[in-house]
Design an enzyme around this catalytic site. Structure first.
Site, mmCIF file in Angstrom:
data_model
loop_
_atom_site.group_PDB
_atom_site.id
_atom_site.type_symbol
_atom_site.label_atom_id
_atom_site.label_comp_id
_atom_site.label_asym_id
_atom_site.label_seq_id
_atom_site.Cartn_x
_atom_site.Cartn_y
_atom_site.Cartn_z
ATOM 1 N N LYS A 1 0.822 -1.211 0.000
ATOM 2 C CA LYS A 1 0.000 0.000 0.000
ATOM 3 C C LYS A 1 0.867 1.278 0.000
ATOM 4 C CE LYS A 1 -3.929 -2.276 2.301
ATOM 5 N NZ LYS A 1 -4.946 -2.180 3.367
ATOM 6 N N TYR B 1 -12.574 -2.285 -3.407
ATOM 7 C CA TYR B 1 -13.060 -2.387 -2.026
ATOM 8 C C TYR B 1 -14.580 -2.239 -1.935
ATOM 9 C CZ TYR B 1 -8.352 -2.412 0.024
ATOM 10 O OH TYR B 1 -7.078 -2.762 0.404
ATOM 11 N N ASN C 1 -2.020 0.204 6.774
ATOM 12 C CA ASN C 1 -1.470 -1.045 7.305
ATOM 13 C C ASN C 1 -0.599 -1.820 6.319
ATOM 14 O OD1 ASN C 1 -3.523 -1.875 5.709
ATOM 15 N ND2 ASN C 1 -4.648 -3.010 7.267
ATOM 16 N N HIS D 1 -2.106 -5.419 1.544
ATOM 17 C CA HIS D 1 -3.393 -6.106 1.389
ATOM 18 C C HIS D 1 -3.130 -7.585 1.147
ATOM 19 C CE1 HIS D 1 -7.362 -7.208 -0.128
ATOM 20 N NE2 HIS D 1 -6.723 -7.872 -1.070
ATOM 21 N N GLU E 1 -9.243 -11.360 -7.278
ATOM 22 C CA GLU E 1 -8.416 -10.155 -7.112
ATOM 23 C C GLU E 1 -7.184 -10.174 -8.016
ATOM 24 O OE1 GLU E 1 -9.783 -9.295 -2.488
ATOM 25 O OE2 GLU E 1 -7.683 -9.775 -2.912
#
Ligand code: GDP
Length: 138
Positions: free
Chosen positions: A9, A49, A112, A115, A126
């Site tokens: 991320k 998302y 965080n 993913h 995905e």
């Protein structure tokens, strides 16, 4: 063999820890089938998302995921989904085990670092969201 999607991320890209995260992943025996650095559009992030649409953190999540470059990787391994989730640790770094990617590099529940797909079915979906089959090493 299972597939799972890793996204490094924007927070982790900004911290310059892409190489360290890739090393943690390959040391656990994951094969990288495809990898690219991209900047997500709001539409991409919103769609990726979509399951969280309506949750209080959805807008922040889309904003964060479009705030800088991300590295997306299609990973393959036996039990890839469960093993990769174990490697990255809990969503909230405060709850993540020692030696996990999120314990080492995440700063908060939102920012965080990585993913990971949460099921075998989503791993397949995905990976296909970001890669065409001919972009993946056979
Ligand atoms: P994951 O599967 O561990 O990534 O966690 P979830 O599927 O529950 O949430 C998806 C992503 O939304 C997380 O990785 C976080 O980046 C973000 N997120 C989840 N919960 C929160 C929250 O309470 N606050 C914020 N700001 N972001 C959150």
């Amino acid at each position: 063999m299972e597939r799972t999607l890793c996204i490094i991320k924007p927070d982790a890209v900004r911290k310059n820890v892409v190489g360290e995260i890739i090393a943690m992943i390959t040391e656990k025996g994951f094969r990288i089938l495809g990898m690219k650095m991209i900047r997500l559009s709001s539409q991409d992030a919103g769609e990726f998302y979509a399951v969280h649409k309506g949750r209080p953190f959805y807008n922040d999540l889309v904003e964060f995921m479009t705030s800088g470059n991300v590295v997306v990787m299609a990973l393959e391994k036996e039990n890839a989904v469960v093993d990769y989730r174990a490697l990255i640790g809990a969503t909230d770094p405060a709850e993540a085990e020692e030696e996990t990617v999120r314990k080492r590099f995440a700063s908060s529940k939102g920012e965080n670092a990585v993913h990971g797909s949460d099921s075998v079915e989503n791993g397949i979906k995905e990976v296909a969201f970001f890669f065409s089959e001919r972009e993946l090493i056979g």
